[in-house]
Write a protein that holds these residues in place. Structure first.
Motif, short mmCIF file in Angstrom:
data_model
loop_
_atom_site.label_atom_id
_atom_site.label_comp_id
_atom_site.label_asym_id
_atom_site.label_seq_id
_atom_site.Cartn_x
_atom_site.Cartn_y
_atom_site.Cartn_z
N SER A 165 23.82 48.78 73.93
CA SER A 165 23.67 48.11 75.24
C SER A 165 22.57 48.74 76.08
O SER A 165 22.22 48.23 77.14
CB SER A 165 25.00 48.17 76.00
N ARG A 166 22.00 49.85 75.61
CA ARG A 166 20.92 50.55 76.31
C ARG A 166 19.72 50.74 75.39
O ARG A 166 19.10 51.80 75.33
CB ARG A 166 21.43 51.90 76.84
N THR B 94 16.20 52.33 76.10
CA THR B 94 16.05 53.78 76.23
C THR B 94 16.39 54.52 74.96
O THR B 94 15.76 55.55 74.64
CB THR B 94 16.94 54.31 77.37
N THR C 138 16.30 59.34 72.11
CA THR C 138 16.09 58.80 73.45
C THR C 138 14.64 58.98 73.85
O THR C 138 14.02 59.98 73.49
CB THR C 138 17.01 59.47 74.49
#
Length: 345
Positions: free
Chosen positions: A226-227, A230, A253
């Motif tokens: 969901s990210r 990043t 990341t």
């Protein structure tokens, strides 16, 4: 769906190649798997494709497949190794109109629509889907008595073959096709961990109680996906520590590693390796989509979260392909050996 006939597609690519060669020096790019490079966050990966602008992407339909080569194992792809210049022997000169003499290796088979194809590897659908054998990866149509003779001796499902022929108008007109008896490769070496173990070492198993592991793993994947702007995709590394198996999930990341470690630990308390990545999952997917749009049905493209790159296997590496791929930067791509290579006269 691409409505251009194959002859027209080849004409577009040939014209674009001629224009590019007229304005550029001889291409020699450096695509090395571990080359350092800077990542610009938020960059849009736009590919100017010039004369190929009218070529539309081909829609692909997902299905359940089993990957096969003749031993039932997909071959380990050949790539440019670290520190090497871009392999000149992979580059196919622009077509002068009479076709290009090529060589290649893969699976030679007859597809469900009756065409003879040379494929990176064969795929077969599950029995409930009629067990049909078809191209996996990238494929090209072949023609000629040599192809028919090979299929006659090996069966409609085909077999591993080395070929020589002339590539013209999207078809390889075979001069020869012989059985490829190259031994199947051994299992590849496990990738290096991009981070050090914690001070007390990795905990056994996933580092959490077995009963809680499935839910915790699902939560980790859901939260990271969901990210994707990043973080990288999650991948798993298993180590054998004196007979004790330890499973570590690896996540990269593009932001601050320590902050990301604290953030993810609140959702997943198990063994976790966080590292500084150059490209997020969204970055890689956008690059992959741009390349697919530039080369519909002419390249096998996939995001590789372990290498933090996009892996590309092109049908051919001609001047047009090299020009387009070169716009993404060598730190973002792993260029695998193309299906077709130049052949000696």
């Amino acid at each position: 769906m691409n409505t251009e006939p194959e002859g027209k597609l080849e004409e577009l690519l040939r014209d674009a190649g001629a224009e590019w060669r007229a304005s550029q020096p001889s291409p020699e790019l450096n695509f090395t798997p571990h080359q350092e490079g800077k990542v610009v966050r938020g960059r849009r990966w736009l590919v100017p494709v010039g004369a190929m602008a009218s070529v539309l992407a081909v829609a692909t339909v997902a299905a359940s497949f089993v990957n096969l080569n003749r031993e039932g194992v997909e071959r380990t792809p050949v790539t440019a190794s670290s520190g090497e210049a871009y392999p000149a022997e992979w580059i196919l000169p622009a077509d002068a109109g009479s076709g290009r003499r090529v060589r290649g290796a893969g699976t030679l088979l007859r597809s469900g629509d009756g065409r003879l194809m040379l494929c990176s590897f064969a795929r077969t659908t599950l029995p409930q889907q009629n067990g049909e054998t078809m191209c996996g990866g990238i494929g090209v149509q072949v023609a000629g008595a040599a192809a028919e003779s090979f299929i006659a001796s090996s069966g409609e499902a085909g077999g591993a073959a080395s070929i020589i022929g002339v590539y013209r108008d999207g078809v390889v007109h075979l001069v020869s096709a012989t059985a490829d008896r190259t031994p199947a490769p051994t299992n590849p070496t496990a990738p290096e961990m991009p981070c050090r173990p914690p001070r007390d070492g990795w905990r056994p198993g996933y580092g959490i109680e077995s009963a809680a592991a499935p839910d915790a793993i699902n939560e980790l994947r859901r939260w990271v996906e969901s990210r994707s702007a990043t973080y990288t995709d999650v991948w798993e590394r298993q180590v054998d520590d004196a007979g004790q198996v330890k499973n570590i999930f690896v996540v990269g990341t593009t932001g601050d590693v320590k902050a990301a470690q604290i953030e993810i630990a609140a959702h997943y308390p198990g063994n976790l390796c966080m590292y500084q990545a150059k490209h997020s999952a969204s970055d890689l997917q956008e690059i992959a989509n741009q390349i697919r749009e530039a080369f519909p049905a002419r390249a096998d493209v996939s995001a590789d979260p372990v290498a933090n790159r996009v892996a590309v296997t092109a049908l051919v590496l001609d001047p047009v392909a090299i020009s387009v791929l070169g716009r993404f930067g060598s730190d973002a791509l792993t260029i695998r050996q193309p299906l077709l290579l130049p052949a000696d006269k």
